[in-house]
Structures are given as C-alpha cells and as structure tokens.
Scaffold this active site. Structure first.
Site: not given
Length: 162
Positions: A52, A54
């Site tokens: 992801h 993040e």
C-alpha cells in the site's frame, strides 16, 4: 509550504499508481517541511497485499532518517488508510495524518474503525480530513469507472469470440 502543497505531492504519487493500473492512492511523509518518504499502491504490480502507498512511504522514510520512529512527521495520503496502514502509522509514531478523502468501506481513521486514535493503543495520531478532497475522490472514481468499462468491453469481446 503547506498542506495543499504536500497533498498535491501525494496526488502525484497516486497518478504513478494509476499509470500502472493500480488503485490510485499516493502518500508522502514530511518532516521539518521536507518530504522524507513517498509511496503509491503496488499491490497488483508486486503481487503483494502489503504494498500500500502508506507502507511504502513509511519504509522509505524510516530508511531515509535511519530510525523506525517517525516522530515529528506528517503523512499526507489521498485516501483514508485501511486497518493495516492505520496500524502502521500508529506503530511508526507518526504525529499527524492529513487525509484527502474518507474510505466508506475500509477506512480505519474514523470512518469504519478508528485505529489511529484508539485510546487503548500506545500512540494516537492527529487527523485532518478534506485537503484536496474533490481531486482525490475524482481520481479514484474515474479509475473505477474506467476499470468497469474495460471489464465490460473485454467481457463483450470474449462473448463475441466464443
């Protein structure tokens, strides 16, 4: 520099994901007004459920500062983090998260769950929503609209060829 500037940098990261036909989510991590980590979704490209935006940004930021604690840092992300990513933000001790748009299905910073501010955990994150919300939401909605159109066209093509 301000929140809009850094969110626009996160949007640039999201567009890199879009070019790879990944869900267009981007993130940057800022410390002392300098970007120390960048990331965009690469789940499909890398066949990795943890790739992801993040998580990638956190890994890069930790590497760049030589520490796993990202104290004094702000993450700018185009879509509200999921449970995994919100947990990673807490574990990395990120102080603040600026989130463009809520995720009504899996958001874990207050929309579905609130891992980021759970008082039972050892760290809570200051949250701000809505910076560049319309642009971020449009990018994601356009991506899914295009994906549905692509699938529909290819399904029709398969039906024609059979």
């Amino acid at each position: 520099m301000n929140d809009i500037y850094f969110m626009n940098e996160a949007i640039k990261e999201a567009m890199k994901a879009r070019e790879l036909m990944e869900i267009p989510i981007g993130a940057v991590i800022v410390k002392d007004n300098e970007i120390i980590g960048r990331g965009y979704n690469k789940k499909e490209t890398g066949n990795d459920a943890t790739s992801h935006a993040e998580i990638i940004a956190i890994r890069e930021a930790c590497k760049n500062i030589g520490a796993w604690r990202l104290l004094g840092c702000t993450m700018y992300v185009t879509l509200e983090p999921c449970a995994m990513c919100a947990g990673a933000l807490v574990n990395a001790r990120i102080d603040r998260a600026v989130i463009a748009t809520k995720d009504e299905k899996t958001g874990a910073c207050g929309t579905v769950l609130n891992i980021a501010q759970n008082k039972s955990l050892n760290h809570q994150i200051e949250l701000e929503f809505g910076v560049c919300e319309d642009e971020s939401k449009d990018i994601i909605q356009e991506f899914f609209r295009d994906l549905r159109d692509f699938k529909r066209k290819n399904k029709n093509k398969e039906n024609f060829e059979n």
